[in-house]
Design a protein around this motif. Sequence first.
Motif: not given
Length: 465
Positions: A258-261, A373-378
């Motif tokens: 999962a990726v938080f930016m 794919e789908g990143a960033p998730h937050e």
Amino acid sequence: MKEITELFSGLGTHIDPEVAIPVAVAVVGFVAIYFLLRKKELPPEIVAEEQQEQPEAPSDEPEKADQAPDIPPAEVVESAPESPAPQFAAPEPIAVEEKEIVAPPPDPVPAPLPTEVPEEPIPVEEVELEAEESESEEDTAAAEQEVVAEEEEEPEQDFFSKLSLGLSKTRRGILQNLEHVFSSGRVDDASWDEFEEILIMSDMGVSTTAKLREKVSSAVSAGDSRDMEKIKTLLEKEILDILRGVESPVAEFSAKPAVFMVAGVNGVGKTTSIGKIANRFTQAGKKVMVAAADTFRAAAVEQLGVWAERVGSDFLRGQTGADPSAVAYDAVKASVSRDIDLLIIDTAGRVHTKTGLMDELKKLRRVVARELEGAPHETLLVVDATTGQNAVEQARVFGEAIGITGIVLTKLDGTAKGGIIVAIAEQIGLPVKYIGVGEGLGDLREFDAEQFTKALFTSDKEALH
């Protein structure tokens, strides 16, 4: 010779010159030899005295003075055997004095030693104290990691107390002033105007305050207008309804990684918030990586590295001045290869009024979305509660540029502008993910609308208990 001959002739004696001359020469020579031999036999002291007395003879007056010592040469000669005694007597006191002089040096030598002994330990103790302090700081950092697990299990009442105390200035600014307005018994448009001013001073915003006035005033009957508790209860209910609309916990991980930016202007506590978020997930058993994409601020990179080491997460950094998007690209690839659960990307602090800088954030987001794919998730925006209405403008601009999915509101402790969260919720409608009420690792918590509203309207006595 003639005179000598005549002298002996006068005596009635005739001496043959041929015989007398050699005899006279022999006598003179014998006498000269005798005196030479006698001079050699004299003691050296007498010879030295005679030699010293000879240069003083030229002047007439000294001769008289010297005549006195000339008389006792016989005495000097007679006392010559005694002269060695004073010579031996003189060295003895000298030798004793030398021993007495040499003996004192040992006394001053030990004297400085005691003074040096206490001086040496002083810097050593200071160094040891500094070492102990540095070790204590390291121990404290390590201890905090252990304490965090306990903080997670502590009852929410502990965090609620911190939150209540942190909002005490905002609470006093609202409740005490409202008490002053409505306790006078005068309820009219002027009173409600003062009601609006009080809420605006807490940074709830003009439009939000106008809506609150309309709802509270319409719900209060003429008979209840003097009941401060009634007005307080109605106001608390309306604020809770607004905040519940933005209450949104962090989504469960549906992807790996999962990726938080994380974005925000400089000075809002962005780096610290990233460290605390990383700590929460690390304590939950997740494998976390922190990537420093703020490549133009070396101090920010170093600070983030310290946080990553402190909380036990992986850390990735790029070269100073490198393209932030390139760092984000490397971070995504590395997180996949290392089987990371959560990747947190720290973006460069941007002033929301600079279009060029905001474009760089858009580019970074596109790169992350392309690689995973789908990143960033937050996409989180960190805002400082003490900045007031400027925080609302930041949320609007960043939201339009990179699609903010949640707010992290920091520095709520000790500010009189805690009402800003109500303004963001009502005007922007962005979900509030986390709130910070202190510097500790456990002082960043997920936002709970009911808990926040209750803390805002709890009295100081209730907050302490």
